[in-house]
Design a protein around this motif. Structure first.
Motif, PDB file in Angstrom:
ATOM      1  N   ILE A 193      40.119   1.345  96.063  1.00 61.78           N
ATOM      2  CA  ILE A 193      40.267   1.981  97.379  1.00 61.78           C
ATOM      3  C   ILE A 193      41.572   1.890  98.191  1.00 61.78           C
ATOM      4  CG2 ILE A 193      38.823   2.173  99.665  1.00 61.78           C
ATOM      5  CD1 ILE A 193      36.308   1.392  98.090  1.00 61.78           C
ATOM      6  N   GLY A 194      41.839   0.472  98.065  1.00 63.68           N
ATOM      7  CA  GLY A 194      42.953   0.166  98.978  1.00 63.68           C
ATOM      8  C   GLY A 194      44.074   0.882  98.603  1.00 63.68           C
ATOM      9  N   LEU A 195      44.099   0.992  97.212  1.00 63.56           N
ATOM     10  CA  LEU A 195      45.408   1.486  96.542  1.00 63.56           C
ATOM     11  C   LEU A 195      45.620   2.987  96.870  1.00 63.56           C
ATOM     12  CD1 LEU A 195      45.510  -0.521  92.927  1.00 63.56           C
ATOM     13  CD2 LEU A 195      47.352  -0.610  94.861  1.00 63.56           C
TER      14      LEU A 195
ATOM     15  N   HIS B 194      41.020   8.495  92.135  1.00 62.78           N
ATOM     16  CA  HIS B 194      41.830   9.153  93.123  1.00 62.78           C
ATOM     17  C   HIS B 194      43.168   9.517  92.742  1.00 62.78           C
ATOM     18  CE1 HIS B 194      41.315  10.214  97.211  1.00 62.78           C
ATOM     19  NE2 HIS B 194      42.750  10.041  97.434  1.00 62.78           N
ATOM     20  N   GLY B 195      43.416  10.073  91.415  1.00 59.23           N
ATOM     21  CA  GLY B 195      44.425  10.317  90.975  1.00 59.23           C
ATOM     22  C   GLY B 195      45.616   9.112  90.338  1.00 59.23           C
ATOM     23  N   LEU B 196      44.950   7.850  90.478  1.00 61.45           N
ATOM     24  CA  LEU B 196      45.848   6.709  90.290  1.00 61.45           C
ATOM     25  C   LEU B 196      45.412   6.402  88.809  1.00 61.45           C
ATOM     26  CD1 LEU B 196      45.504   4.792  93.651  1.00 61.45           C
ATOM     27  CD2 LEU B 196      47.402   5.923  92.674  1.00 61.45           C
ATOM     28  N   PRO B 197      46.158   5.822  88.048  1.00 58.91           N
ATOM     29  CA  PRO B 197      45.997   5.077  86.686  1.00 58.91           C
ATOM     30  C   PRO B 197      45.783   3.940  87.028  1.00 58.91           C
ATOM     31  CG  PRO B 197      48.270   5.547  86.804  1.00 58.91           C
ATOM     32  CD  PRO B 197      47.738   6.063  88.019  1.00 58.91           C
ATOM     33  N   LEU B 198      44.502   3.197  86.600  1.00 55.53           N
ATOM     34  CA  LEU B 198      44.076   1.658  87.000  1.00 55.53           C
ATOM     35  C   LEU B 198      43.907   1.062  85.471  1.00 55.53           C
ATOM     36  CD1 LEU B 198      41.827   2.463  89.921  1.00 55.53           C
ATOM     37  CD2 LEU B 198      44.149   1.751  90.027  1.00 55.53           C
ATOM     38  N   THR B 199      44.164  -0.319  85.378  1.00 57.49           N
ATOM     39  CA  THR B 199      43.923  -1.042  84.612  1.00 57.49           C
ATOM     40  C   THR B 199      42.419  -1.445  85.016  1.00 57.49           C
ATOM     41  OG1 THR B 199      46.074  -1.857  83.762  1.00 57.49           O
ATOM     42  CG2 THR B 199      43.981  -3.455  83.491  1.00 57.49           C
ATOM     43  N   VAL B 200      41.511  -1.602  83.963  1.00 60.39           N
ATOM     44  CA  VAL B 200      40.145  -1.853  84.285  1.00 60.39           C
ATOM     45  C   VAL B 200      39.774  -3.020  82.853  1.00 60.39           C
ATOM     46  CG1 VAL B 200      39.406  -0.237  85.645  1.00 60.39           C
ATOM     47  CG2 VAL B 200      39.071  -0.069  83.303  1.00 60.39           C
ATOM     48  N   THR B 201      38.909  -4.203  83.367  1.00 60.01           N
ATOM     49  CA  THR B 201      38.511  -4.998  82.253  1.00 60.01           C
ATOM     50  C   THR B 201      37.114  -5.347  82.847  1.00 60.01           C
ATOM     51  OG1 THR B 201      39.078  -7.096  83.414  1.00 60.01           O
ATOM     52  CG2 THR B 201      41.077  -5.941  82.271  1.00 60.01           C
ATOM     53  N   PRO B 202      36.445  -6.106  82.003  1.00 62.54           N
ATOM     54  CA  PRO B 202      35.099  -6.626  82.360  1.00 62.54           C
ATOM     55  C   PRO B 202      34.935  -7.332  83.304  1.00 62.54           C
ATOM     56  CG  PRO B 202      35.218  -6.531  79.920  1.00 62.54           C
ATOM     57  CD  PRO B 202      36.575  -6.131  80.494  1.00 62.54           C
ATOM     58  N   ASP B 203      36.132  -7.699  84.176  1.00 67.64           N
ATOM     59  CA  ASP B 203      36.150  -8.711  85.271  1.00 67.64           C
ATOM     60  C   ASP B 203      36.088  -7.669  86.572  1.00 67.64           C
ATOM     61  OD1 ASP B 203      36.868 -10.936  83.872  1.00 67.64           O
ATOM     62  OD2 ASP B 203      38.700 -10.282  83.384  1.00 67.64           O
ATOM     63  N   VAL B 204      36.105  -6.391  86.320  1.00 66.76           N
ATOM     64  CA  VAL B 204      35.949  -5.392  87.588  1.00 66.76           C
ATOM     65  C   VAL B 204      35.098  -4.492  87.189  1.00 66.76           C
ATOM     66  CG1 VAL B 204      38.387  -5.966  88.470  1.00 66.76           C
ATOM     67  CG2 VAL B 204      37.994  -4.338  87.061  1.00 66.76           C
ATOM     68  N   LEU B 205      34.477  -3.844  88.172  1.00 69.61           N
ATOM     69  CA  LEU B 205      33.689  -2.498  88.212  1.00 69.61           C
ATOM     70  C   LEU B 205      34.512  -1.461  87.860  1.00 69.61           C
ATOM     71  CD1 LEU B 205      31.440  -2.289  91.201  1.00 69.61           C
ATOM     72  CD2 LEU B 205      30.607  -3.081  88.890  1.00 69.61           C
ATOM     73  N   ILE B 206      33.872  -0.756  87.067  1.00 72.72           N
ATOM     74  CA  ILE B 206      34.622   0.675  86.733  1.00 72.72           C
ATOM     75  C   ILE B 206      34.600   1.780  87.899  1.00 72.72           C
ATOM     76  CG2 ILE B 206      34.614   2.765  85.053  1.00 72.72           C
ATOM     77  CD1 ILE B 206      33.020   0.744  83.095  1.00 72.72           C
ATOM     78  N   PRO B 207      35.874   2.063  88.262  1.00 73.30           N
ATOM     79  CA  PRO B 207      35.711   3.152  89.570  1.00 73.30           C
ATOM     80  C   PRO B 207      35.074   4.126  89.273  1.00 73.30           C
ATOM     81  CG  PRO B 207      37.981   2.150  89.171  1.00 73.30           C
ATOM     82  CD  PRO B 207      37.095   1.783  87.970  1.00 73.30           C
TER      83      PRO B 207
ATOM     84  N   GLU C  49      48.271   7.554  99.945  1.00 71.61           N
ATOM     85  CA  GLU C  49      48.073   8.689 100.741  1.00 71.61           C
ATOM     86  C   GLU C  49      48.545   8.593 101.950  1.00 71.61           C
ATOM     87  OE1 GLU C  49      46.289  11.392 100.163  1.00 71.61           O
ATOM     88  OE2 GLU C  49      45.990  11.159  97.950  1.00 71.61           O
ATOM     89  N   VAL C  50      48.626   7.272 102.451  1.00 65.68           N
ATOM     90  CA  VAL C  50      49.309   6.971 103.924  1.00 65.68           C
ATOM     91  C   VAL C  50      50.653   6.336 103.386  1.00 65.68           C
ATOM     92  CG1 VAL C  50      48.916   6.367 106.103  1.00 65.68           C
ATOM     93  CG2 VAL C  50      46.980   7.012 104.610  1.00 65.68           C
ATOM     94  N   ALA C  51      51.824   6.803 103.770  1.00 64.16           N
ATOM     95  CA  ALA C  51      53.031   6.397 103.353  1.00 64.16           C
ATOM     96  C   ALA C  51      53.349   5.217 103.856  1.00 64.16           C
ATOM     97  CB  ALA C  51      54.162   7.526 103.340  1.00 64.16           C
ATOM     98  N   ASP C  52      53.130   4.637 105.395  1.00 64.37           N
ATOM     99  CA  ASP C  52      53.345   3.577 105.896  1.00 64.37           C
ATOM    100  C   ASP C  52      52.385   2.570 105.837  1.00 64.37           C
ATOM    101  OD1 ASP C  52      51.982   5.214 107.756  1.00 64.37           O
ATOM    102  OD2 ASP C  52      53.455   4.558 109.188  1.00 64.37           O
ATOM    103  N   ALA C  53      51.299   2.847 105.231  1.00 61.70           N
ATOM    104  CA  ALA C  53      49.827   1.784 105.639  1.00 61.70           C
ATOM    105  C   ALA C  53      50.079   0.712 104.921  1.00 61.70           C
ATOM    106  CB  ALA C  53      48.642   2.516 104.831  1.00 61.70           C
ATOM    107  N   ARG C  54      49.923  -0.552 105.748  1.00 56.63           N
ATOM    108  CA  ARG C  54      49.907  -1.782 105.023  1.00 56.63           C
ATOM    109  C   ARG C  54      48.720  -2.302 104.777  1.00 56.63           C
ATOM    110  NH1 ARG C  54      55.503  -2.909 104.052  1.00 56.63           N
ATOM    111  NH2 ARG C  54      56.543  -1.734 105.770  1.00 56.63           N
ATOM    112  N   VAL C  55      48.213  -2.501 103.343  1.00 54.30           N
ATOM    113  CA  VAL C  55      46.935  -2.851 102.817  1.00 54.30           C
ATOM    114  C   VAL C  55      46.884  -4.177 102.249  1.00 54.30           C
ATOM    115  CG1 VAL C  55      45.311  -1.939 101.188  1.00 54.30           C
ATOM    116  CG2 VAL C  55      46.649  -0.234 102.334  1.00 54.30           C
ATOM    117  N   THR C  56      45.651  -4.986 102.552  1.00 55.50           N
ATOM    118  CA  THR C  56      45.196  -6.007 102.174  1.00 55.50           C
ATOM    119  C   THR C  56      44.159  -5.912 101.135  1.00 55.50           C
ATOM    120  OG1 THR C  56      46.465  -7.139 103.864  1.00 55.50           O
ATOM    121  CG2 THR C  56      44.826  -8.561 102.760  1.00 55.50           C
TER     122      THR C  56
END
Length: 247
Positions: free
Chosen positions: A87-89, A39-52, A94-101
């Motif tokens: 997803i949360g990031l 979604h246009g975001l650069p993300l670190t990925v390791t074998p500890d997480v699924l590849i988006p 995209e939503v400037a004032d969203a508070r995400v957990t």
């Protein structure tokens, strides 16, 4: 004439050869590079997480659109089984004032998610906590306007047939959804419905052919099905269900 001589050291050659060998053995390119884009975001990925994956853009789009349409100040969004936090990031960007957990059970995945929060300069509005969706959440979690999740949904039979690049490299904890692949849908609706505000939206990704079962679980827990979206391959991939409003 200028001298454009390029010095190549044996260590560089060894490193390139190692990367080629890893890819030849089936290791996904994202893990070799250590980074991937979603979604246009650069993300670190390791074998500890699924590849988006592109498939997840479907549920991400639902969550982003719903959060934008809320029309409230500082909407609260909970991303369950968050993994890298993709997803949360994306919602937070995209939503400037969203508070995400971001809720995630794996300590190693949480470390990756926290790095992605910092790298994308979203630490002011995104937090990451350890949550096991198969258990009741702590009381401090509170209520959210939107809950979104791409939970583990691979069945026991499908686990045996996964491509080598997935089976041998991606974390089973983030893949296996129980014998029928539906364990986490049952758990999320059972344990987290109380954390969704009345009229709030629950957005879920699911696997191929699981749409009817997932919708049944949602309606059995009192949700109203709002809309379903398809992925880039035109397969049903995500659903938005709404919690009833209190009288």
């Amino acid at each position: 004439m200028a001298d454009y001589t390029l010095n190549v050291f044996s260590s560089d050659i060894d490193r390139v050869n190692d990367l080629v060998r890893r890819h030849y053995r089936g290791e996904p390119l994202a893990y070799i590079l250590g980074q991937w884009e979603f979604h246009g975001l650069p993300l670190t990925v390791t074998p500890d997480v699924l590849i988006p994956r592109d498939d997840t853009e479907a549920v991400c789009g639902l969550a982003v659109k719903e959060t934008k349409l809320l029309g409230v100040s500082g909407p609260r969004v909970l991303d369950l089984c968050a993994g890298s936090g993709c997803i949360g990031l994306a919602v937070a960007r995209e939503v400037a004032d969203a508070r995400v957990t971001l809720g995630e059970i794996s300590p190693a995945a949480i470390r990756v998610a926290k790095k992605n929060i910092l790298d994308n300069k979203l630490s002011g509005r995104v937090t990451c906590i350890q949550l096991d969706v198969r258990q009741r959440p702590p009381a401090y979690l509170g209520r959210y306007d939107v809950i979104v999740s791409n939970p583990p949904y691979v069945t026991a039979a499908e686990m045996e047939e996964l491509d080598k690049s997935v089976r041998d490299y991606e974390p089973p904890l983030a893949l296996f959804g129980g014998k029928d692949g539906l364990d986490f849908y049952r758990a999320i609706t059972e344990n987290f419905t109380a954390n969704l505000k009345p009229g709030g939206a629950l957005c879920l990704e699911f696997g191929m052919g699981q749409e009817q079962d997932v919708c049944r679980i949602l309606t059995e827990h009192g949700y109203t099905l709002d809309r379903m979206v398809r992925d880039s391959g035109e397969r049903p991939r995500a659903v938005l269900a709404r919690k009833p409003k209190e009288d």
